[in-house]
Design a protein around this motif. Structure first.
Motif, PDB file in Angstrom:
ATOM      1  N   ASP A 167       0.851  -1.080  -0.086  1.00 31.13           N
ATOM      2  CA  ASP A 167      -0.124  -0.013  -0.058  1.00 31.13           C
ATOM      3  C   ASP A 167       0.737   1.300  -0.002  1.00 31.13           C
ATOM      4  O   ASP A 167       0.580   2.319  -0.482  1.00 31.13           O
ATOM      5  N   GLY A 170       2.080   1.912  -3.292  1.00 32.50           N
ATOM      6  CA  GLY A 170       0.926   2.516  -4.132  1.00 32.50           C
ATOM      7  C   GLY A 170       1.072   4.130  -3.884  1.00 32.50           C
ATOM      8  O   GLY A 170       1.067   4.887  -5.012  1.00 32.50           O
ATOM      9  N   ASP A 189      -7.254  -0.721 -14.507  1.00 34.18           N
ATOM     10  CA  ASP A 189      -7.246  -1.578 -13.212  1.00 34.18           C
ATOM     11  C   ASP A 189      -7.065  -3.068 -13.790  1.00 34.18           C
ATOM     12  O   ASP A 189      -7.475  -3.634 -14.554  1.00 34.18           O
ATOM     13  N   GLY A 190      -5.931  -3.703 -13.034  1.00 35.38           N
ATOM     14  CA  GLY A 190      -5.572  -5.064 -13.341  1.00 35.38           C
ATOM     15  C   GLY A 190      -4.507  -5.287 -14.342  1.00 35.38           C
ATOM     16  O   GLY A 190      -3.987  -6.416 -14.496  1.00 35.38           O
ATOM     17  N   ASP A 201      -0.087  -5.723  -9.890  1.00 32.28           N
ATOM     18  CA  ASP A 201      -1.285  -5.420 -10.808  1.00 32.28           C
ATOM     19  C   ASP A 201      -1.416  -3.729 -10.591  1.00 32.28           C
ATOM     20  O   ASP A 201      -1.298  -3.539  -9.238  1.00 32.28           O
ATOM     21  N   SER A 203      -3.503  -0.571  -9.752  1.00 31.63           N
ATOM     22  CA  SER A 203      -4.676  -0.513  -8.897  1.00 31.63           C
ATOM     23  C   SER A 203      -5.117   0.987  -8.779  1.00 31.63           C
ATOM     24  O   SER A 203      -4.624   1.667  -7.764  1.00 31.63           O
ATOM     25  N   ARG A 206      -6.308   3.723  -5.662  1.00 32.01           N
ATOM     26  CA  ARG A 206      -6.327   3.386  -4.321  1.00 32.01           C
ATOM     27  C   ARG A 206      -5.851   4.063  -3.076  1.00 32.01           C
ATOM     28  O   ARG A 206      -6.241   3.929  -1.874  1.00 32.01           O
TER      29      ARG A 206
END
Length: 292
Positions: A167, A170, A189-190, A201, A203, A206
């Motif tokens: 996280d 990210g 996304d993905g 992946d 995202s 987020r």
């Protein structure tokens, strides 16, 4: 494939729960294929105890052949820890959780890899954070290669087996503008994003959109240089904020209006404890525990 990030994560688990699709054309073949991939990645993963679940028993076709598939799965697994369930209807899921808890308790993880020590002097963080390039190949749609000294250094310093670290990474992508550029280039996304030797992946969104970018950047920078003690203190502070119902604002004016006892209990393995409490008296004791 399972993905290297996922494989690194499960490497820290004591027991693996292997869910097999009962409606698959070849459930046993699927089970064998995944186990082969585990063994190819790490021999230790292949030796970890497993509990096998044959799912989708609510589907008539799967139910009709379940007895035969169950026997084949036991032979392929080399043990009898195989249970048919239906996640859709919750059939036998409570039994699975009780038996799984007992088995996990008896098999704690003792072979987790040590946390990688990072030499900050070699991290290459002297690069500018906004100095990066993004490459894509039309022959491989949905795949993006990000290059840059700063973000590659961050990737090397990230403990990918921890969700909190992922996280945080990210947030670094957001703060440096990489996530925004990926979206502008068409990433969705993905999609697969590759940075140095790591892949994950994509995202988008987020990160909380209401947090000012300068705070995200400061948080990302602080996270990069935080010592283990500082990270632990920061996590404790976040937990305190999460569960403090706000005496300063008054109990009636607290932002969290859920059941504090249940919320706190869940994070102390209360999901299992609440399950046990819901079971009728003596029911949990009647469930046969897997011992090997």
């Amino acid at each position: 494939g399972l993905g290297f990030a996922f494989l690194r994560h499960v490497r820290r688990c004591g027991v693996l729960l292997h869910v097999v699709d009962g409606t698959s054309e070849d459930p046993v073949g699927d089970f064998t294929k995944i186990n082969r991939e585990l063994a190819n990645y790490d021999a230790v993963l292949a030796e970890k105890p497993q509990v096998v679940v044959l799912n989708k028993m609510d589907v008539p076709e799967a139910q009709e052949r379940s007895e035969r598939i169950m026997q084949q799965l036991k032979e392929a697994a080399g043990h009898t820890r195989v249970l048919p369930i239906s996640a859709a209807t919750s059939d036998r899921t409570r039994e699975l959780m009780v038996r799984l808890k007992k088995f996990v308790t008896a098999h704690p993880c003792t072979d987790a890899p040590p946390v990688t020590e990072v030499d900050f002097a070699l991290s290459g963080l002297e690069f500018d954070h906004d100095d990066f390039t993004i490459e894509s190949d039309p022959a491989f749609p949905g795949q993006w290669r990000v290059r840059g000294g700063y973000i590659e250094g961050v990737a090397k310093m990230t403990h990918w087996e921890y969700p909190e670290a992922v996280d945080r990474f990210g947030r670094v992508l957001e703060a440096t503008g990489i996530a925004e550029v990926l979206e502008e280039r068409g990433a969705t996304d993905g999609d697969l994003v590759m940075i140095d030797a790591y892949d994950f992946d994509f995202s988008p969104g987020r990160t909380n959109m209401y947090i000012p970018p300068e705070l995200l950047a400061r948080d990302a920078e602080a996270a990069l240089y935080a010592s283990p003690d500082q990270e632990e203190a920061a996590e404790e502070a976040r937990r305190t904020i999460m569960y403090d119902l706000g005496d300063a604002r008054g109990e009636d004016d607290a932002w969290f209006d859920g059941d504090e006892e249940e919320m706190m209990g869940f994070n102390d393995d209360g999901d299992w404890d609440l399950l046990m409490e819901e079971l009728e008296a003596g029911e949990a004791e009647d469930v046969v525990a897997w011992t090997s």
